[in-house]
Design an enzyme around this catalytic site. Structure first.
Site, PDB file in Angstrom:
ATOM      1  N   SER A 203     -10.101  -0.622   6.797  1.00 47.46           N
ATOM      2  CA  SER A 203      -9.468  -0.404   5.489  1.00 47.46           C
ATOM      3  C   SER A 203      -8.726  -1.600   4.908  1.00 47.46           C
ATOM      4  O   SER A 203      -8.300  -1.556   3.753  1.00 47.46           O
ATOM      5  CB  SER A 203      -8.501   0.783   5.561  1.00 47.46           C
ATOM      6  OG  SER A 203      -9.207   1.999   5.483  1.00 47.46           O
TER       7      SER A 203
ATOM      8  N   LYS B 259       0.841  -1.200   0.000  1.00 48.67           N
ATOM      9  CA  LYS B 259       0.000   0.000   0.000  1.00 48.67           C
ATOM     10  C   LYS B 259       0.875   1.248   0.000  1.00 48.67           C
ATOM     11  O   LYS B 259       1.892   1.298   0.707  1.00 48.67           O
ATOM     12  CB  LYS B 259      -0.912  -0.023   1.232  1.00 48.67           C
ATOM     13  CG  LYS B 259      -1.984   1.060   1.259  1.00 48.67           C
ATOM     14  CD  LYS B 259      -2.897   0.892   2.481  1.00 48.67           C
ATOM     15  CE  LYS B 259      -4.027   1.906   2.511  1.00 48.67           C
ATOM     16  NZ  LYS B 259      -4.914   1.736   3.698  1.00 48.67           N
TER      17      LYS B 259
ATOM     18  N   SER C 245      -9.958   1.716   2.591  1.00 46.33           N
ATOM     19  CA  SER C 245      -9.076   2.489   1.751  1.00 46.33           C
ATOM     20  C   SER C 245      -8.012   1.683   1.004  1.00 46.33           C
ATOM     21  O   SER C 245      -7.482   2.144   0.000  1.00 46.33           O
ATOM     22  CB  SER C 245      -8.361   3.541   2.606  1.00 46.33           C
ATOM     23  OG  SER C 245      -7.470   2.933   3.525  1.00 46.33           O
TER      24      SER C 245
END
Lengths: 486, 105
Positions: free
Chosen positions: A185, A86, A161
């Site tokens: 997330s 990420k 997210s």
């Protein structure tokens, strides 16, 4: 019961299988990488899982893994396994943007501890994945680089997210990925993309090098196609880090050796508050089917009320923005990222932040600033912190009677682009089942369990008390094994 | 919050003040939109505003560890030039900013 993916290509070997083959010299890391890069070349244009694909660096890393195997060394438990990271995790010398304009071009001077540990275990970083800006969102639509698309249906969001990491695993771009989970997330995008996602106990995984959002809530964890792969990643990246003062002592619990233990005799609670209003009927039906599967495997299953979780959403959307407003004060055009020139320092900071942040980040900064401001602190932030105590107390009471709790991960399957962007509160309601565990600091995993009426993946959430990872993984493994059968 | 019943938990003036505190500039359209959205979110939070939490301890953090200290031994810091190379402006080994006080030169 798998969904016909919107993308081509059959499943590739898992991380565990890949590492075993590379360690034994049966496959080369370079060949493994090539197979994944081929997928990326074929489908990334349509998915947009990545902000950056680091193919050249990955090739060099894979070659060094192969050289070590050739020299008779063991590169580690993730030897030659491609991993997507990420883009809010620092990677030395590789752009780390948090999908924000304000960090465009920033190259961190060090690796996050979790990235360093992955590489030391032989993993090969293939790229940085897309996210809602600074991890604030539930659809990856709040990204300065544009949205990621759900590999199961390109007209739907992947969740967020960590939508890029979830999509990367679902699309076969990498067998494993890292995400971060502040209010769901990791788990929510895992559910929407039909992969496994794990948020470990707060403090079990280092936050050093994770760009801070809500420091008392943030936790790094894995995405994987299988429960076993997720378990291996947890053991590799987890454990004490002297560089993170909130890091717990000791190693990550030994979960891999308990994956085949089953759930015979395990006490499973089905959370009443997470099966009622606001949860889609087809999703609730899958969760009840999951509970039946656990009962069939020998667990005792009962419904349990955890009343205070009903206040989780409100508490979270005061606590997380409050922490964010403080954490994001550092983006001021001085030390890194983008600067918009102005005659004075104050004007420069305002101009830089105004141009650099997107709307969702501005909303949360303002909400947090308001919640912390004089006259409102007691009414909002102070109360939210007390609600946090209530939530943990109600969980503690439930965990006196149960080893794990089960619920939906997300109230619905993947929704369409634009469905919720105009109404932030509707977007926030996606997190209603995942938020309470972050507030309590507990672990939780999302495991795919069939599909909803629209044919899209449904995730079942398995929650456990702090450091209850073994029971959580045992339950997850049984759900994975029975998902295909029911 | 006596005006809670009126549903106007936060008004444009307050949002403008908060934006200024957070070093954000909003145009008129943004101010109106954000005011509306923040009011919606704060209305939802009214459920906890109404709770009686007398005697409940606040929980700022899930881990009860305080004052973690490392051994007082010098370690290698980040390389200064490398860190400054990421700054928008640097000079003589320091971050460079526009004037902080008074008028621009």
């Amino acid at each position: 019961m798998s969904v016909e993916r919107a993308l081509s290509g059959s499943p590739l070997p898992s991380a565990v299988e890949t590492a075993a083959a590379v360690r034994a010299g049966h496959r080369s890391a370079v060949e493994v990488l090539g197979e994944r890069l081929e997928r990326i070349t074929a489908d990334e244009d349509r998915v947009h899982a990545f902000n950056l694909v680091t193919a050249e660096r990955a090739r060099a890393a894979a070659e060094s893994v192969d050289a070590r195997v050739a020299a008779g060394e063991d590169p580690g438990p993730l030897a030659g396994v491609p991993v997507a990271v990420k883009d809010n995790l620092c990677t030395q010398g590789v752009a780390t943007t948090c999908s924000s304009r304000i960090l465009a071009g920033w190259e961190p001077p060090y690796d996050a501890t979790v990235v360093d540990r992955l590489q030391r275990a032989g993993a090969v970083v293939v790229g940085k994945t897309n996210l809602d800006e600074f991890a604030m969102g539930s659809s990856t639509e709040h990204s300065a680089t544009g949205p990621t698309r759900n590999p199961h249906d390109l007209s739907r969001v992947p969740g967020g997210s960590s939508g890029g990491s979830a999509a990367a695993v679902a699309a076969g771009f990498a067998p494993i990925a890292l995400g971060s989970d502040t209010g769901g997330s990791i788990r929510q995008p895992a559910a929407l993309c039909g992969v496994v996602g794990v948020k470990p106990t707060y403090g079990l995984v280092s936050r050093l090098g994770l760009v801070a959002f809500g420091s008392s809530l943030d936790q790094v964890g894995p995405f994987a196609a299988t429960v076993a792969d997720a378990a291996v990643v947890c053991e590799v990246v987890g454990g004490h880090d002297p560089g993170d003062s909130t890091s717990l002592p000791g190693a990550f619990p030994s979960v891999v050796e308990h994956l085949d233990d089953g759930v015979d005799g395990l006490r499973v609670g089905l959370v009443t508050e997470m099966l009622g209003d606001g949860i889609a009927g087809d999703v609730a039906a899958r969760v009840r089917a999951a509970a039946e599967a656990l009962a069939a495997a020998g667990a005792t299953v009962e419904e349990v009320s955890v009343p205070a979780v009903a206040y989780g959403l409100s508490a979270y959307y005061l606590v997380a923005p409050a922490e964010a407003s403080s954490n994001l004060a550092r983006y001021d055009g001085v030390r890194y990222g983008v600067r918009v020139d102005a005659p004075t320092a104050g004007e420069m900071m305002e101009a830089s932040r105004t141009a650099g942040f997107g709307d969702e980040v501005k909303r949360r900064i303002m909400l947090g600033t308001y919640a912390l401001s004089a006259g409102y602190y007691d009414a909002f932030y102070g109360k939210a912190l007390r609600v946090r105590t209530l939530i943990r107390a109600d969980f503690d009471a439930a965990y006196e009677r149960f080893d794990v709790l089960v619920s939906p991960t997300s109230p619905t399957t993947a929704f369409a682009f634009g469905d919720k962007t105009a109404d932030p509160l509707q977007m926030y309601l996606n997190d209603v089942c995942t938020i309470p565990t972050n507030l309590a600091g507990h672990p939780a995993a999302s495991v795919p369990f069939g599909v909803g009426d629209d044919g899209l993946p449904v995730g079942v959430q398995v929650m456990a008390p702090a450091l209850g990872e073994v029971a959580m993984f045992r339950t997850a493994a049984v759900l994975e094994a029975s998902a295909g059968a029911s | 919050m006596d005006d809670a019943a009126a549903g106007s938990r936060i008004d444009a003036e307050q949002v403008a003040k908060v934006a200024a505190l957070a070093r954000l500039r909003l145009d008129d359209g943004e101010l109106e939109r954000f005011t509306h959205q923040l009011a919606d979110i704060l209305d939802h939070a009214a459920d906890i505003e109404a709770l009686d939490l007398e005697g409940v301890e606040p929980m700022a953090h899930p881990v009860r560890i305080v004052n973690v200290l490392r051994a007082d031994e010098p370690g290698a810091p980040l390389d200064r030039d490398e860190v400054l190379s990421q700054a928008p402006a640097a000079e003589d080994g320091q971050f460079r900013v526009p004037p902080v006080l008074g008028e621009a030169p």
